[in-house]
Every structure is written in structure tokens, then in C-alpha cells.
Design a protein around this motif. Structure first.
Motif: not given
Length: 282
Positions: A136-138, A157-163, A233-240
Motif C-alpha cells: 500500500d505505502l509502496g 508519518i502522521q497520516r499514514l504510518v502512525v495509524p 513494512a512502513c520503512q520499505r514501503g515509503l522507500e520504494a
């Protein structure tokens, strides 16, 4: 005669290349760990601040939690049943030779609660949950939605990662409890039906060696595994990057790294607890 100098010059070159590749791999791993640690610390800080100010993304959190439950609940049951059956069968074959069939309940309960349930929950969340979050994040990242959010002044981070972190922390202990209940019930059924263990002796040994502390340890381990999984998962998705191929690589890396990190962390936590908190009878 001319081949010997060439061989002599090739060996240092090969060693230099291997040394450089090894150094690059170590440095890249440390850099990835640092970025994941930064995302985790920022998420905790932002989430705590939003909760205090009553601005937490509760709707997004509940949607993500329900999605995680849908993709992991049934597989967790299917994994817990054979795990409880295999554990009771293997332990029963050993203790029956020693004439201690009544100890099957203790061994099965401790195995499911302290090791099986948190590991199974972490692996399921690292497989289905981490793959879905990274995909999803990727996809958002390669479509430049994340960059657009930054341009509009919205913190990803606030809108996508924290939830997603909050949803994972909510689902992980629930999944752990489900696996404990199903695994123990499956082990009990096998012990009573196939190993000629009386129900009373099974639950007596289970209650004699299993304490509430073991359950709390299992829940804490599941929370740690869930936090580790969702941060990776969030880190790999945001760095895709690189289009669909980059998203697929990010998903694959998220799953592999999550399972490997869970295994290492479980070993460390188990050793620490064994050293400082010896097993006690209830």
C-alpha cells in the motif's frame, strides 16, 4: 611464466572487491536500521502527541486494524491447530515412555503460550500484514502521493504510518490470545482422545506450571513483534522506487526482514527472561 604474476595480481583484486562488497553491505544494513529506528521513534512521538491533543487518526486506525484481522484471523487458527496437535503428540510420545503422561498439559501449555503463540502471531503479521502495508505505502510512493502530501504540508508519518502502527499494536495481542486458545484446545483434544490423558490431570499439570506471568510475557512479545513488523513494512514501503518492480522488491524485503528480525528478537527475549526470571510453579 607470465600467468603467475597475473594470478598474483588477481588475488588481491578479488580480496579487495569482496572486502568492499562486505563493507558496503554492512553499511547499507546499518543505514537501513537507522532509518527504520528513526521512523519508529518519530511515529511514537507523533502518536503520543496526537493522542494527548485528541487529534489521533482513529478512523484510519480502525480500518487498518479490521483489515489486519481479516487477513490474519483464519490463517492463525489454521496454524494454531496443527501446532497444538504436533506439540502434544511429540511431547506425549516422550513423556509416555517416562510414565509421566500427566505432564503433557504443562509442556503443551508452556510451549504454546511462551513460544508458539507469539512466534506464530509475529510470522503471520510479518507475512500477510507486512506485505499489505508495504504494498500500500509502496504504491502510494511510486505514484508520488507521498511527495504530494509533503508539498501540501501533510506529514506522511502522521497520516499514514502512525495509524498502521497503532492498528498493528491493537491486533497483535488479540491474535496472540486467539492462537493461545486454539492451540491449547487442540493440544487438549489430542491428549485426551489419542494419548489417554484424563482431563483432570491435563488441566492440573497445566495450571501447576503455567502462570499469569507467562501469559503477560507472551502478550509483550507479540507487541514487540508487531511493532517491529509494522516499522519495517512502513520503512520499505515509503522507500520504494522504480515503479511496480520497486514495490514488489519492497514487499519481498519487508516480509523477509520481518521474519528474520522476529526470529532474532525472540531468541534474545527468551534468553533474557530465562536468565532473570526462572520458571516457577503456580
Amino acid at each position: 611464466m607470465s600467468s603467475m604474476p597475473e594470478s598474483g595480481t588477481d588475488e588481491p583484486t578479488v580480496r579487495a572487491v569482496l572486502r568492499r562488497n562486505f563493507a558496503d553491505t554492512v553499511l547499507a544494513g546499518l543505514a537501513t536500521f537507522g532509518r527504520a529506528l528513526r521512523i519508529g521513534s518519530q511515529s511514537v512521538r507523533i502518536g503520543a502527541s496526537d493522542a494527548i491533543r485528541l487529534r489521533f487518526e482513529m478512523h484510519e486506525t480502525l480500518e487498518q486494524a479490521w483489515f489486519l484481522i481479516k487477513v490474519t484471523a483464519v490463517p492463525s487458527i489454521l496454524m494454531a491447530i496443527p501446532f497444538g496437535v504436533i506439540l502434544s503428540t511429540q511431547v506425549g510420545n516422550i513423556v509416555s515412555q517416562l510414565g509421566a503422561n500427566s505432564m503433557i498439559g504443562a509442556a503443551g501449555g508452556l510451549g504454546v503460550i511462551k513460544q508458539g503463540a507469539p512466534m506464530a502471531a509475529g510470522i503471520l503479521l510479518g507475512g500477510a500484514g507486512a506485505a499489505a502495508i508495504a504494498a500500500d505505502l509502496g504504491a502510494r510512493t511510486v505514484r508520488e502521493e507521498v511527495d504530494a502530501m509533503r508539498v501540501m504540508g501533510v506529514d506522511p508519518i502522521q497520516r499514514l504510518v502512525v495509524p498502521r502502527i497503532a492498528a498493528m499494536m491493537l491486533v497483535a495481542p488479540l491474535l496472540n490470545l486467539l492462537i493461545i486458545v486454539v492451540g491449547i484446545a487442540a493440544g487438549y483434544g489430542v491428549a485426551v482422545a489419542a494419548l489417554d490423558v484424563t482431563p483432570g490431570s491435563y488441566w492440573d499439570s497445566f495450571g501447576a506450571f503455567t502462570t499469569s506471568f507467562d501469559v503477560w510475557v507472551s502478550l509483550v512479545k507479540s507487541l514487540l513483534f508487531g511493532f517491529l513488523v509494522v516499522v519495517i513494512a512502513c520503512q520499505r514501503g515509503l522507500e520504494a522506487k522504480g515503479g511496480p518492480r520497486g514495490v514488489a522488491d519492497g514487499v519481498n524485503a519487508a516480509v523477509v526482514m520481518s521474519v528474520a528480525a522476529i526470529t532474532v528478537l525472540n531468541t534474545v527475549v527468551t534468553q533474557v527472561i530465562t536468565m532473570f526470571v526462572p520458571m516457577k510453579t503456580a
